[in-house]
Design an enzyme around this catalytic site. Structure first.
Site, PDB file in Angstrom:
ATOM      1  N   GLY A 121       0.734  -1.173  -0.065  1.00  0.00           N
ATOM      2  CA  GLY A 121       0.227   0.179   0.093  1.00  0.00           C
ATOM      3  C   GLY A 121       0.918   1.107   0.005  1.00  0.00           C
ATOM      4  N   SER A 122       0.243   2.282   0.681  1.00  0.00           N
ATOM      5  CA  SER A 122       0.973   3.439   0.670  1.00  0.00           C
ATOM      6  C   SER A 122       2.242   3.551   1.209  1.00  0.00           C
ATOM      7  CB  SER A 122       0.177   4.594   1.342  1.00  0.00           C
ATOM      8  OG  SER A 122      -1.095   4.760   0.442  1.00  0.00           O
ATOM      9  N   THR A 123       2.811   2.614   2.050  1.00  0.00           N
ATOM     10  CA  THR A 123       4.126   2.649   2.647  1.00  0.00           C
ATOM     11  C   THR A 123       5.211   2.623   1.509  1.00  0.00           C
ATOM     12  OG1 THR A 123       3.951   0.195   2.817  1.00  0.00           O
ATOM     13  CG2 THR A 123       3.394   1.569   4.689  1.00  0.00           C
ATOM     14  N   SER A 125      -1.007  11.338   1.899  1.00  0.00           N
ATOM     15  CA  SER A 125      -1.012   9.827   1.231  1.00  0.00           C
ATOM     16  C   SER A 125      -2.076   9.846   0.011  1.00  0.00           C
ATOM     17  CB  SER A 125      -1.515   8.868   2.194  1.00  0.00           C
ATOM     18  OG  SER A 125      -1.063   7.532   1.638  1.00  0.00           O
ATOM     19  N   LYS A 163       5.132   4.297  -0.929  1.00  0.00           N
ATOM     20  CA  LYS A 163       5.271   5.583  -1.670  1.00  0.00           C
ATOM     21  C   LYS A 163       6.557   6.103  -1.336  1.00  0.00           C
ATOM     22  CE  LYS A 163       0.401   6.487  -1.829  1.00  0.00           C
ATOM     23  NZ  LYS A 163      -0.703   7.215  -1.295  1.00  0.00           N
TER      24      LYS A 163
END
Length: 485
Positions: free
Chosen positions: A215-217, A273, A219
């Site tokens: 997921g957004s980790t 995010s 990024k």
């Protein structure tokens, strides 16, 4: 008469030579085949005829041996079994060994030649050395904080020391007691069947053997690639990012949970995010540079061992632009172990450098003399040092002002990144709650710990599940434990 005596003596001498030749053939040339024969119980009897060496966390022995007075005399014991099961694995008289019990079996069982001052002589006499000990890198307080933080929920925690690669915590939940598999009676078979049938898979080491969409980790990786490639030069400049964002070559729209993502600068997009901003960034960077950056962080590495093997974290290099957009926000085929995401956070904390993670500090003889040490670990530059400085600043802002405020520690500098990963058919599964972070105490010269937490079955309503709400408090407890220690 004398002639007959000579013939008899010669024949006896011939028989003696034949016996000696046969004994040599069996004891030297065929010894291994006899040792490895499943019908040969002598090896097993000898193996379990003495106490096994221990696995240590600091000065604490987290394994032991119990004298059963049976034919296979000594069984393995685990005083704090569920807490350390992802580290120790099990040593079973029926089902073999796993994890450190497996990779360090030579030391623990006493069969490693390094345990003997005279290995050649021991080989000839077939004398077995007392089992040696394995000292781990685990921090007991951090391990317990992670275990208690997950509180039986499905998930995992990995924590490393950024400057060295030492693994400080490795927790998988729900866990199990390895001692239930130690012996050889019917109860062991029942325990094996029960554990394997459990839908929660307690024997699965989720910290290193299970991969998840990050997921957004992820990024953090995407922004590192964008900064290194010069696609982003000013994190405060407005981006050309619509909301929703139509994935290239499709009619599919990508939206955001957060508001204010239209043309958001990278700084605020990272803090809150924004999927649309980072999906478009990944497309602008391109698959070649995205894949290269992911590889430098450790993705697509099939050979990582700590010393036991770690599942490969993957970034798909055969994607079109729409798939690349989703990959860049930690979805599509992007998959990572919690240990891999702890390494991502550690790279930011360590000036862009990644030290290969390891779990064994040293091995010793039964008397305490050191046999082997971890030694210097390889270093890999995951990103430009200036990029790491910028990412470090942005991760701090996530904790002080953004979605990761639940990870803040008074008196310490903390950086983090939240993530909520969709999965399942049509994203129908309960979202995974992620949080990655690092922390530096006010008296520390450098960050002391980097952590990754994933919670599979967060207890909040589906719409309220978040890395900041479900995973960040666990990361904070682990970081506090390390900083206090």
């Amino acid at each position: 008469m004398t002639r007959y005596i000579r013939h008899a003596a010669g024949f006896c001498a011939l028989l003696l030579v034949a016996l000696l030749v046969n004994a040599t053939r069996i004891q030297v040339f065929q010894a291994r085949s006899y040792d490895d024969n499943p019908a040969n119980r002598r090896t097993a009897i000898a193996r379990y005829g003495q106490p096994r060496g221990d696995i240590l966390v600091g000065d604490d022995r987290v394994t032991g041996s119990k004298d059963t007075d049976g034919r296979l005399r000594y069984e393995r014991t685990y005083p704090k079994g569920p807490l350390y099961a992802p580290v120790t694995g099990f040593a079973s008289q029926v089902y073999g060994t796993t994890f450190l019990e497996h990779t360090e079996d030579g030391i623990l069982s006493g069969t490693d030649p390094m345990l003997s001052a005279f290995p050649l002589w021991n080989g000839l006499t077939r004398r077995q050395n007392p089992g040696g000990n394995v000292v781990t890198t685990i921090d007991e307080a951090a391990q317990r904080a992670a275990y208690e933080g997950l509180a039986g929920r499905r998930g995992a925690v990995a924590a490393v020391e950024p400057s060295s690669g030492r693994i400080l915590a490795l927790v998988s939940s729900p866990s199990y007691d390895p001692q239930a598999l130690s012996g050889n009676d019917a109860a062991v078979e029942r325990s094996w069947a029960r554990l394997n049938a459990d839908p929660d898979k307690p024997m699965l080491n989720r910290a290193v053997r299970q991969t998840y969409p990050p997921g957004s980790t992820f990024k953090v990786v995407t922004l590192a690639a964008a900064l290194d490639a010069g696609v982003v030069t000013d994190v405060d400049k407005a981006t050309d990012s619509p909301d929703p964002y139509t994935l290239p070559g499709t009619t599919t729209s990508l939206t955001n949970e957060a508001t204010g993502c239209v043309d958001a600068p990278v700084r605020s997009a990272f803090m809150w995010s924004c999927n649309t901003v980072f999906a478009r960034l990944g497309v602008r960077v391109g698959v070649a540079d995205m894949a290269a950056t992911a590889a430098r962080f450790g993705f697509n590495d099939t050979g990582l061992g700590i010393p036991y093997s770690v599942a490969e974290s993957t970034f798909d290099v055969s994607v079109d632009k729409a798939q690349l957009a989703l990959s860049s926000i930690g979805q599509y085929n992007t998959r990572a172990t919690p240990l891999q995401m702890a390494m991502v956070s550690a790279a930011v904390a360590n000036g862009g450098q990644i030290r290969s993670p390891y779990l064994v500090e040293r091995t010793t003889r039964s008397g305490g003399a050191t046999v082997g040490t971890a030694g210097a670990r390889p270093v890999r530059q995951a990103m430009h040092p200036a990029t790491a400085v910028r990412l470090k600043e942005l991760m701090e802002e996530v904790v002080t002002e953004g979605t990761g405020t639940n990870a803040a520690i008074p008196g310490a500098t903390v950086g983090g990144k939240t993530g909520t990963a969709q999965h399942g058919v049509d994203n129908s599964g309960t979202p995974y709650a992620w949080f990655i972070s690092w922390a530096q105490g006010e008296r520390d010269l450098e960050p002391k710990v980097a952590v990754a937490v994933v919670v599979e079955d967060a207890e909040a309503d589906r719409g309220e599940i978040s890395g900041g709400g479900d995973a960040a408090p666990i990361a904070r407890a682990v970081m506090e434990a390390v900083l206090k220690h």
